[in-house]
Design a protein around this motif. Structure first.
Motif, PDB file in Angstrom:
ATOM      1  N   LEU A 103      -1.859  16.753  -2.095  1.00 47.03           N
ATOM      2  CA  LEU A 103      -0.457  17.000  -2.489  1.00 47.03           C
ATOM      3  C   LEU A 103      -0.036  18.451  -2.249  1.00 47.03           C
ATOM      4  O   LEU A 103       1.138  18.724  -2.017  1.00 47.03           O
ATOM      5  N   PRO A 163      -5.018   3.890  -1.515  1.00 49.41           N
ATOM      6  CA  PRO A 163      -4.547   3.413  -2.834  1.00 49.41           C
ATOM      7  C   PRO A 163      -5.590   2.575  -3.578  1.00 49.41           C
ATOM      8  O   PRO A 163      -5.502   2.427  -4.788  1.00 49.41           O
ATOM      9  N   MET A 189       5.897  11.141 -20.016  1.00 45.56           N
ATOM     10  CA  MET A 189       6.056  10.300 -18.822  1.00 45.56           C
ATOM     11  C   MET A 189       6.482   8.885 -19.202  1.00 45.56           C
ATOM     12  O   MET A 189       7.316   8.284 -18.527  1.00 45.56           O
ATOM     13  N   ILE A 249       4.749   9.503   2.759  1.00 50.27           N
ATOM     14  CA  ILE A 249       3.712   8.506   2.480  1.00 50.27           C
ATOM     15  C   ILE A 249       2.791   8.384   3.707  1.00 50.27           C
ATOM     16  O   ILE A 249       1.565   8.346   3.575  1.00 50.27           O
ATOM     17  N   TRP A 291      11.559   9.650  -6.798  1.00 56.13           N
ATOM     18  CA  TRP A 291      11.507   8.208  -6.486  1.00 56.13           C
ATOM     19  C   TRP A 291      10.594   7.485  -7.493  1.00 56.13           C
ATOM     20  O   TRP A 291      10.941   6.417  -8.003  1.00 56.13           O
ATOM     21  N   SER A 292       9.430   8.097  -7.791  1.00 50.90           N
ATOM     22  CA  SER A 292       8.520   7.441  -8.741  1.00 50.90           C
ATOM     23  C   SER A 292       9.097   7.418 -10.156  1.00 50.90           C
ATOM     24  O   SER A 292       8.679   6.634 -10.997  1.00 50.90           O
ATOM     25  N   LEU A 334       9.130  12.337  -3.645  1.00 49.83           N
ATOM     26  CA  LEU A 334       8.192  11.360  -4.212  1.00 49.83           C
ATOM     27  C   LEU A 334       8.257  11.339  -5.732  1.00 49.83           C
ATOM     28  O   LEU A 334       8.185  10.274  -6.353  1.00 49.83           O
ATOM     29  N   LYS A 335       8.382  12.536  -6.308  1.00 48.54           N
ATOM     30  CA  LYS A 335       8.448  12.608  -7.770  1.00 48.54           C
ATOM     31  C   LYS A 335       9.684  11.857  -8.291  1.00 48.54           C
ATOM     32  O   LYS A 335       9.568  10.995  -9.165  1.00 48.54           O
ATOM     33  N   ASP A 387       0.838  -1.211   0.000  1.00 48.00           N
ATOM     34  CA  ASP A 387       0.000   0.000   0.000  1.00 48.00           C
ATOM     35  C   ASP A 387       0.871   1.259   0.000  1.00 48.00           C
ATOM     36  O   ASP A 387       0.592   2.229  -0.711  1.00 48.00           O
ATOM     37  N   ASP A 388       1.935   1.234   0.840  1.00 49.70           N
ATOM     38  CA  ASP A 388       2.846   2.388   0.879  1.00 49.70           C
ATOM     39  C   ASP A 388       3.474   2.629  -0.492  1.00 49.70           C
ATOM     40  O   ASP A 388       3.593   3.766  -0.948  1.00 49.70           O
ATOM     41  N   TYR A 389       3.880   1.519  -1.118  1.00 49.60           N
ATOM     42  CA  TYR A 389       4.492   1.631  -2.446  1.00 49.60           C
ATOM     43  C   TYR A 389       3.505   2.284  -3.434  1.00 49.60           C
ATOM     44  O   TYR A 389       3.848   3.203  -4.173  1.00 49.60           O
ATOM     45  N   ARG A 390       2.274   1.805  -3.371  1.00 56.39           N
ATOM     46  CA  ARG A 390       1.267   2.341  -4.292  1.00 56.39           C
ATOM     47  C   ARG A 390       0.997   3.819  -4.014  1.00 56.39           C
ATOM     48  O   ARG A 390       0.914   4.633  -4.936  1.00 56.39           O
ATOM     49  N   ILE A 391       0.877   4.164  -2.704  1.00 57.75           N
ATOM     50  CA  ILE A 391       0.632   5.575  -2.357  1.00 57.75           C
ATOM     51  C   ILE A 391       1.775   6.453  -2.886  1.00 57.75           C
ATOM     52  O   ILE A 391       1.554   7.483  -3.512  1.00 57.75           O
ATOM     53  N   GLY A 392       3.002   5.990  -2.651  1.00 57.92           N
ATOM     54  CA  GLY A 392       4.179   6.747  -3.109  1.00 57.92           C
ATOM     55  C   GLY A 392       4.170   6.926  -4.614  1.00 57.92           C
ATOM     56  O   GLY A 392       4.436   8.013  -5.132  1.00 57.92           O
ATOM     57  N   MET A 393       3.850   5.842  -5.315  1.00 52.27           N
ATOM     58  CA  MET A 393       3.854   5.889  -6.782  1.00 52.27           C
ATOM     59  C   MET A 393       2.732   6.793  -7.315  1.00 52.27           C
ATOM     60  O   MET A 393       2.941   7.598  -8.224  1.00 52.27           O
ATOM     61  N   ILE A 394       1.526   6.605  -6.713  1.00 52.90           N
ATOM     62  CA  ILE A 394       0.388   7.424  -7.156  1.00 52.90           C
ATOM     63  C   ILE A 394       0.717   8.901  -6.959  1.00 52.90           C
ATOM     64  O   ILE A 394       0.555   9.723  -7.869  1.00 52.90           O
ATOM     65  N   ALA A 395       1.219   9.231  -5.775  1.00 50.48           N
ATOM     66  CA  ALA A 395       1.532  10.633  -5.472  1.00 50.48           C
ATOM     67  C   ALA A 395       2.651  11.146  -6.380  1.00 50.48           C
ATOM     68  O   ALA A 395       2.533  12.209  -6.993  1.00 50.48           O
ATOM     69  N   GLY A 396       3.723  10.338  -6.481  1.00 50.52           N
ATOM     70  CA  GLY A 396       4.878  10.768  -7.279  1.00 50.52           C
ATOM     71  C   GLY A 396       4.500  10.989  -8.738  1.00 50.52           C
ATOM     72  O   GLY A 396       4.888  11.993  -9.346  1.00 50.52           O
ATOM     73  N   GLU A 397       3.731  10.061  -9.289  1.00 48.08           N
ATOM     74  CA  GLU A 397       3.367  10.194 -10.707  1.00 48.08           C
ATOM     75  C   GLU A 397       2.388  11.344 -10.921  1.00 48.08           C
ATOM     76  O   GLU A 397       2.426  12.004 -11.955  1.00 48.08           O
TER      77      GLU A 397
END
Lengths: 251, 192
Positions: free
Chosen positions: B134, B187, B65, B177, B148-149, B145-146, A48-58
């Motif tokens: 955000l 998520p 992207m 996070i 890292w993603s 976060l950006k 879940d943390d990974y997904r949250i990080g990815m969703i936010a980052g993207e």
């Protein structure tokens, strides 16, 4: 577990999560992964943390790019607008120039000198063999055809009194004078011919008087004689030309 | 003369970021001819000019992207990828709208609506909710976060944003996070 192993495992987990989300796991691996999600709360939390990080980052990436792309598109649209505006202005200038040129040329085309140059044609006299008197005429005709105007004007003094009264000779001299820019003399002679003309060539002579006046920019007089030529009852092959000249002069 | 980029050069410019990336976007938008193909295609598929503009803009962002994620490196024709992704995006939008209309019709007829359908229907609100969250997490969080993603390692992130070491970056990421989770980011609202 050593620190290195932990680190490696964490890195491997991120890779595993990514592979799962991108659908890169085999059916077996996928099944095992989903079993872990159901049975291992810690694994589920990490996922879940990974997904949250990815969703936010993207999303952050997306928003940044959105603003960049928006500003570039706006800029490009503005440039296109400017280019189109320049093109339109250019076309308008071109159009205006074309109109101005057309107006100027058509105005130029209506100038008396231009009309004279366009419509004046010396009559064609064919050279024939004949008697001695006619030989004089043939010589004149021959020089007339060669547009040897000074010769014709000079030759007048060598003519006898009776020859000088012949309409054809008078006509050739009048045209020679007109072409040699002795306009007043030419007009006077054309008038003399017109006064003595029979009904067959009256219109022609009136027309030449009109054209002669055109040459010296006496438009009113020119109009009078051109109109006279048109309304004369004699045969008048250049009637259409005379009408056109009148029309253009009026414009 | 119309400037042309090879597939490789274009990918390289986009990956470089900064001014190179801007030039690549400008080229795609104004000079490549791809945009006019997409616009025509969207109009043929029943979209308006405004729809076409939106699809192009979205398509450009997704294209960049995807290049940054390394997805396009393997594909031969960048133009075909861009056009296809715009088409898919339009068809997805179209299906979403169709689905939304079905839900509205059903609601109007007092029939039950499933949770999944509601999720699709409110997806725009979810994105807006995420954007609001955000805005509250701070600049550093966003940057970490950006990056890292985008696939940067914590060592690289630490270097890029002047952190002491990779651990600081890692810790920051975890805290960010946690913050988002506490603010109610779920998520499961996304297909992710």
């Amino acid at each position: 577990m050593t620190g290195n192993t932990k680190k490696k495992m964490k890195e491997d987990l991120d890779k595993l999560f990514s592979q799962y989300l991108l659908g890169e796991l085999s059916a077996e691996e996928k099944l095992e992964f989903e079993k872990n999600l159901e049975n291992d709360a810690d694994f589920k939390d990490k996922f879940d943390d990974y997904r949250i990080g990815m969703i936010a980052g993207e999303r952050i990436q997306y928003k940044e790019l959105e603003s960049k792309v928006n500003s570039i598109i706006k800029d490009e649209k503005e440039r296109k607008k400017q280019r189109n505006l320049k093109l339109i202005v250019g076309l308008i200038i071109l159009l205006l120039s074309a109109v101005a040129i057309f107006y100027y040329t058509s105005k130029e085309n209506n100038q008396p000198e231009f009309l004279y140059a366009t419509y004046y044609k010396a009559p064609p006299y064919s050279v024939e063999r004949g008697n001695s008197e006619l030989d004089t005429i043939q010589q004149m005709k021959s020089n007339f055809a060669k547009t040897n105007w000074p010769w014709i004007i000079e030759f007048e003094s060598k003519l006898s009194a009776s020859q000088k009264t012949l309409p054809i000779i008078q006509s050739m001299i009048a045209h020679a004078l007109l072409n040699a820019n002795e306009n007043e003399k030419a007009i006077s002679l054309f008038k003399q011919i017109a006064n003595n003309s029979d009904s067959t060539d009256l219109a022609d002579n009136l027309y030449y008087i009109g054209l002669s006046y055109l040459k010296i920019r006496e438009i009113d007089s020119s109009l009078v004689y051109l109109n006279k030529a048109i309304s004369s009852k004699s045969y008048f092959p250049d009637k259409k030309d005379a009408e056109t000249i009148i029309d253009k002069l009026k414009k | 003369m119309k400037q042309q980029y090879t597939h490789t050069k274009l990918i390289e410019l986009i990956s470089n970021g900064g001014e190179d990336q801007e030039n690549a976007i400008r080229w795609i938008y104004s000079k490549s001819g791809w945009v006019s193909i997409v616009k025509k295609m969207i109009r043929n598929l029943g979209g308006s000019n405004h729809d076409a503009e939106d699809i192009v803009q979205d398509g450009l962002i997704n294209f960049i992207m995807d290049v940054q994620k390394g997805k396009i490196q393997k594909i031969e024709g960048a133009n075909a990828y861009f056009i296809r992704s715009c088409k898919n995006n339009w068809l997805n939008n179209f299906n979403r709208k169709l689905k939304a209309r079905e839900i509205i019709d059903r609601e109007f007829n007092k029939e039950e609506t499933s949770i999944n359908e509601e999720k699709i229907f409110v997806s725009k609100e979810i994105w807006e909710h995420l954007d609001r969250l955000l805005e509250q997490i701070g600049r550093k969080c966003k940057e970490v976060l950006k990056l890292w993603s985008m696939g940067y390692s914590h060592e690289e992130i630490a270097k890029l944003i002047n952190y002491e070491n990779a651990n600081v970056s890692k810790k920051t990421k975890s805290l960010c996070i946690e913050k988002l989770k506490n603010m109610g980011l779920n998520p499961d609202d996304w297909k992710y």
